[in-house]
Each structure stands twice: as structure tokens, then as C-alpha cells.
Write a protein that holds these residues in place. Structure first.
Motif, PDB file in Angstrom:
ATOM      1  N   ASP A 163      -0.258   3.851   1.731  1.00  0.00           N
ATOM      2  CA  ASP A 163      -0.669   4.446   2.992  1.00  0.00           C
ATOM      3  C   ASP A 163       0.467   4.335   4.002  1.00  0.00           C
ATOM      4  O   ASP A 163       0.942   3.238   4.303  1.00  0.00           O
ATOM      5  CB  ASP A 163      -1.919   3.739   3.522  1.00  0.00           C
ATOM      6  CG  ASP A 163      -2.532   4.455   4.703  1.00  0.00           C
ATOM      7  OD1 ASP A 163      -2.211   5.634   4.916  1.00  0.00           O
ATOM      8  OD2 ASP A 163      -3.349   3.835   5.418  1.00  0.00           O
TER       9      ASP A 163
ATOM     10  N   ILE B 278     -11.887   7.623   4.446  1.00  0.00           N
ATOM     11  CA  ILE B 278     -11.152   7.542   3.183  1.00  0.00           C
ATOM     12  C   ILE B 278     -10.912   8.925   2.603  1.00  0.00           C
ATOM     13  O   ILE B 278      -9.869   9.192   2.003  1.00  0.00           O
ATOM     14  CB  ILE B 278     -11.906   6.644   2.188  1.00  0.00           C
ATOM     15  CG1 ILE B 278     -11.936   5.206   2.714  1.00  0.00           C
ATOM     16  CG2 ILE B 278     -11.285   6.703   0.795  1.00  0.00           C
ATOM     17  CD1 ILE B 278     -12.849   4.280   1.961  1.00  0.00           C
TER      18      ILE B 278
ATOM     19  N   HIS C 210      -4.030   8.431  -0.938  1.00  0.00           N
ATOM     20  CA  HIS C 210      -2.904   8.240  -0.018  1.00  0.00           C
ATOM     21  C   HIS C 210      -1.676   8.998  -0.510  1.00  0.00           C
ATOM     22  O   HIS C 210      -0.999   9.688   0.253  1.00  0.00           O
ATOM     23  CB  HIS C 210      -2.563   6.752   0.104  1.00  0.00           C
ATOM     24  CG  HIS C 210      -3.574   5.950   0.846  1.00  0.00           C
ATOM     25  ND1 HIS C 210      -3.803   4.610   0.586  1.00  0.00           N
ATOM     26  CD2 HIS C 210      -4.423   6.278   1.847  1.00  0.00           C
ATOM     27  CE1 HIS C 210      -4.750   4.163   1.394  1.00  0.00           C
ATOM     28  NE2 HIS C 210      -5.134   5.156   2.164  1.00  0.00           N
TER      29      HIS C 210
ATOM     30  N   ARG D 157      -8.183   5.027  -3.724  1.00  0.00           N
ATOM     31  CA  ARG D 157      -7.572   4.978  -2.394  1.00  0.00           C
ATOM     32  C   ARG D 157      -6.064   5.216  -2.467  1.00  0.00           C
ATOM     33  O   ARG D 157      -5.509   5.993  -1.683  1.00  0.00           O
ATOM     34  CB  ARG D 157      -7.882   3.633  -1.727  1.00  0.00           C
ATOM     35  CG  ARG D 157      -9.298   3.565  -1.144  1.00  0.00           C
ATOM     36  CD  ARG D 157      -9.708   2.119  -0.868  1.00  0.00           C
ATOM     37  NE  ARG D 157     -10.986   2.060  -0.168  1.00  0.00           N
ATOM     38  CZ  ARG D 157     -12.171   2.293  -0.741  1.00  0.00           C
ATOM     39  NH1 ARG D 157     -12.228   2.660  -2.017  1.00  0.00           N
ATOM     40  NH2 ARG D 157     -13.294   2.185  -0.040  1.00  0.00           N
ATOM     41  N   SER D 158      -5.411   4.557  -3.405  1.00  0.00           N
ATOM     42  CA  SER D 158      -3.960   4.742  -3.516  1.00  0.00           C
ATOM     43  C   SER D 158      -3.609   6.153  -3.976  1.00  0.00           C
ATOM     44  O   SER D 158      -2.628   6.747  -3.506  1.00  0.00           O
ATOM     45  CB  SER D 158      -3.369   3.697  -4.473  1.00  0.00           C
ATOM     46  OG  SER D 158      -3.388   2.413  -3.874  1.00  0.00           O
TER      47      SER D 158
ATOM     48  N   ARG E 277      -2.006  13.035  -0.487  1.00  0.00           N
ATOM     49  CA  ARG E 277      -1.875  13.615   0.854  1.00  0.00           C
ATOM     50  C   ARG E 277      -0.413  13.637   1.298  1.00  0.00           C
ATOM     51  O   ARG E 277       0.069  14.640   1.845  1.00  0.00           O
ATOM     52  CB  ARG E 277      -2.734  12.825   1.847  1.00  0.00           C
ATOM     53  CG  ARG E 277      -4.221  13.192   1.812  1.00  0.00           C
ATOM     54  CD  ARG E 277      -4.986  12.569   2.961  1.00  0.00           C
ATOM     55  NE  ARG E 277      -5.212  11.158   2.754  1.00  0.00           N
ATOM     56  CZ  ARG E 277      -6.399  10.623   2.386  1.00  0.00           C
ATOM     57  NH1 ARG E 277      -7.446  11.400   2.182  1.00  0.00           N
ATOM     58  NH2 ARG E 277      -6.526   9.324   2.237  1.00  0.00           N
ATOM     59  N   GLN E 278       0.301  12.524   1.059  1.00  0.00           N
ATOM     60  CA  GLN E 278       1.682  12.437   1.528  1.00  0.00           C
ATOM     61  C   GLN E 278       2.640  13.306   0.712  1.00  0.00           C
ATOM     62  O   GLN E 278       3.708  13.688   1.202  1.00  0.00           O
ATOM     63  CB  GLN E 278       2.143  10.973   1.519  1.00  0.00           C
ATOM     64  CG  GLN E 278       1.422  10.144   2.570  1.00  0.00           C
ATOM     65  CD  GLN E 278       1.747   8.663   2.465  1.00  0.00           C
ATOM     66  OE1 GLN E 278       2.652   8.179   3.143  1.00  0.00           O
ATOM     67  NE2 GLN E 278       1.047   7.943   1.603  1.00  0.00           N
TER      68      GLN E 278
ATOM     69  N   PRO F 219      -1.079   0.182  -5.342  1.00  0.00           N
ATOM     70  CA  PRO F 219      -0.009   1.157  -5.115  1.00  0.00           C
ATOM     71  C   PRO F 219       0.780   1.562  -6.350  1.00  0.00           C
ATOM     72  O   PRO F 219       1.151   2.733  -6.475  1.00  0.00           O
ATOM     73  CB  PRO F 219       0.888   0.458  -4.077  1.00  0.00           C
ATOM     74  CG  PRO F 219       0.509  -0.977  -4.113  1.00  0.00           C
ATOM     75  CD  PRO F 219      -0.919  -1.026  -4.504  1.00  0.00           C
TER      76      PRO F 219
ATOM     77  N   THR G 270       0.852  -1.180   0.000  1.00  0.00           N
ATOM     78  CA  THR G 270       0.000   0.000   0.000  1.00  0.00           C
ATOM     79  C   THR G 270       0.888   1.230   0.000  1.00  0.00           C
ATOM     80  O   THR G 270       2.068   1.148   0.379  1.00  0.00           O
ATOM     81  CB  THR G 270      -0.923   0.024   1.234  1.00  0.00           C
ATOM     82  OG1 THR G 270      -1.725   1.207   1.215  1.00  0.00           O
ATOM     83  CG2 THR G 270      -0.136  -0.028   2.525  1.00  0.00           C
TER      84      THR G 270
ATOM     85  N   ALA H 103      -6.263  -1.379  -2.308  1.00  0.00           N
ATOM     86  CA  ALA H 103      -5.110  -0.592  -2.752  1.00  0.00           C
ATOM     87  C   ALA H 103      -4.624  -1.068  -4.112  1.00  0.00           C
ATOM     88  O   ALA H 103      -4.796  -2.234  -4.482  1.00  0.00           O
ATOM     89  CB  ALA H 103      -3.967  -0.698  -1.733  1.00  0.00           C
TER      90      ALA H 103
END
Length: 310
Positions: free
Chosen positions: A13, A204, A180, A176-177, A183-184, A140, A11, A138
Motif C-alpha cells: 500500500d 478495502i 493494493h 489486500r496486497s 490499483r498501483q 506483500p 505492505t 498484508a
């Protein structure tokens, strides 16, 4: 920046912005060799990668195979339909059987949430697993190739970008991936749009602006990421009709004109033309959909290199 070697990629995340940037930097460096040539065949020479796909795939499976071959690895494309899985063998027993033949890494796609993490927990300490999509959890490497595509067009700094994700976010492992990763990487304006029946919970979409009016949500966007409408959702009553979905959530030239003039349009594929995206947009000058496909090889080369290349 963390220097600890990755063992698995399950993932995005919690991976961290530094790690994501390192993977993207490697993908950029490998990109000139991603679509042909033999210059990097020494990198994974003597290593063996198995594509273990319990679900069908075109882009992901093909690009993982090409990525491993570009780096010189041997590749086993395992045919589930002709295997002992059809006789009742578990996925873990299948993995352990192939491990015993000297497989170094498994690229796994599975319909169940968390299935790849469960296999990773049962694998030998020397084996690496790469999640090629599990359930709705996920995907990724799709998230990474999407970030690479944005970076190529918009630069390394994501903090000033407005990124819109549209469609069936509830059931999308790609979404979702992507969320993630965004945001990062410091994106501050992440928008999520779709019908109420296809929007996930706040766990989520934390930190995102969520709405159901695409005309309003696309206003001023730098990046518009369309998601495939899974047609079984119509059978489940989550979408009234494909025509109505296109009227309300299809990306047309008129809707795209509300975004910034240099906005890019993305789609993970396969596309349902005339359902989530109009032909004129999918094939238009702002579309980077084929760039995403091409970037998939470079990104998967980068991940394999980080996991297996030392």
C-alpha cells in the motif's frame, strides 16, 4: 522513478507503481537463477537472514530460505515452539536478542494485524524487516509474486486487464496486497466476488466492482484469483456448508468457460480442492498456480537484494 533504498517491506500500500515495477523487473532478471545454481552467491555473502515465523508456513518460509541461500546469505530458521517465546518472552525482545547476534534482516509472519510494523518500529536502524504475512493486514511478497505471474502471461500493461478476486476477501491478507498492487499498476477493471458475509468494507474494495454472483462476475475475465476458504469461517456461521460454498463460489470448468479463452487461474495456496476450486481447474491448462510458487523464490530474491544488496 524513486531511487531511495527500501529499508523494510511491510505492505504494498502506497509503494507506488514505479517501485513495484522496479521490484518486478529485478525479479524477472533474477528468475533464471531462482531455482538453482550458485552464480549469485556473492550478492548477499556475509549477510544473515532470520525466518521468524510465529505462524506455520510451507511456501513462504521455504521460498524465503531458498531465496536468501541463492544470494549467498546465511539463514537462521528460528523455531518458535522451542524458544523463550514459550516462556513469555515478547516478540520484540526475541527480535532484539537475535539482532545482537548479527542478524541483518528478519522475515516475520505473525497472527496479529500490524505486528510486523510494530517490530520494525523497535528494530535497530540497520535492521530490515520483511512482512511474510501479518493477521489479515498484508502479505506483500505474495502480492508481488502474483503480479509477476500475471505479467509473465499478460504483459506489463495492466490497464486493459479484467482481474477477478473470489472468496474470503474479508479475512485475506493476500487479497489486500493483491488489490493494493493491482490499483498501483493501473488495472482499471478489478472485480471482487464472494458471499456477503466474506466481503470487506468499501475502504478495502475502493475502485473495485463488488458482487455475489460468480457466474456473472467471471464473464470476460482475464485473470481469476481464487482465495482459500478458511474453514473456521464455517464454524463461525459465515458459510452455511462447504458443499453450498462450492456450488456458489467454486471455480469449475463450466464457470471458467465464461472467462476469456486465454484466462489464467491463480491461487495462493494451500488449496481446498472441491471447496474453492475443482481438480480439473487446479490441474488444468489455464492454471498458473505452480508458476506462482516458482515465482515466489525470484520475487523474494528481488526483495532481499533491494533491502540488503546495496
Amino acid at each position: 522513478m524513486t531511487t531511495e533504498r527500501l529499508r523494510h517491506l511491510l505492505t504494498l500500500d502506497g509503494l507506488g507503481g514505479d517501485r513495484l515495477d522496479a521490484l518486478l523487473d529485478t525479479a524477472e532478471a533474477l528468475h533464471p537463477n531462482a531455482l538453482g545454481g550458485t552464480a549469485l552467491r556473492h550478492v548477499l555473502a556475509g549477510r544473515t537472514v532470520c525466518n521468524l515465523f510465529f505462524e506455520n508456513s510451507t511456501r513462504t518460509r521455504s521460498s524465503f530460505q531458498l531465496a536468501a541461500q541463492r544470494l549467498g546469505a546465511d539463514v537462521l530458521n528460528f523455531d518458535i515452539s522451542a524458544s523463550s517465546v514459550k516462556k513469555g518472552e515478547s516478540a520484540l525482545d526475541t527480535l532484539r536478542t537475535l539482532e545482537a547476534m548479527g542478524i541483518d534482516a528478519f522475515v516475520v509472519r505473525h497472527a496479529e494485524n500490524g505486528a510486523v510494523a510494530a517490530l520494525a518500529a523497535g528494530a535497530k536502524p540497520t535492521t530490515s524487516l520483511l512482512n511474510a504475512g501479518d493477521g489479515r493486514s498484508a502479505h506483500p511478497t505474495q502480492g508481488l509474486l502474483d503480479m509477476l505471474t500475471i505479467r509473465q502471461r499478460k504483459g506489463r500493461d495492466f490497464s486493459g486487464l479484467s482481474v477477478l478476486v473470489v472468496g474470503d476477501v474479508l479475512h485475506s491478507r493476500v487479497a489486500r496486497s493483491d488489490l493494493h498492487a493491482l490499483r498501483q499498476l493501473g488495472c482499471r477493471d478489478i472485480r471482487v466476488c464472494g458471499p456477503a458475509s466474506l466481503l470487506p468494507g468499501s475502504n478495502i474494495t475502493a475502485g473495485c466492482t463488488v458482487g455475489q454472483n460468480l457466474d456473472a462476475m467471471v464473464e470476460g475475465a482475464d485473470v481469476v484469483m481464487m482465495l482459500r476458504l478458511q474453514r473456521e469461517r464455517m464454524e463461525e456461521g459465515l458459510v452455511p456448508s462447504l458443499d453450498q460454498y462450492f456450488r456458489e463460489y467454486g471455480l469449475t470448468p463450466a464457470r471458467l468457460a465464461r472467462a476469456k479463452p486465454d484466462a489464467i487461474v491463480m491461487h495462493p495456496g494451500p488449496m481446498n480442492r472441491g471447496v474453492e476450486i475443482a481438480d480439473a481447474v487446479a490441474d488444468g491448462p489455464q492454471s498458473v498456480i505452480l508458476d506462482q510458487v516458482a515465482n515466489g523464490v525470484a520475487v523474494r530474491m528481488a526483495v532481499l537484494k533491494h533491502l540488503l544488496g546495496g
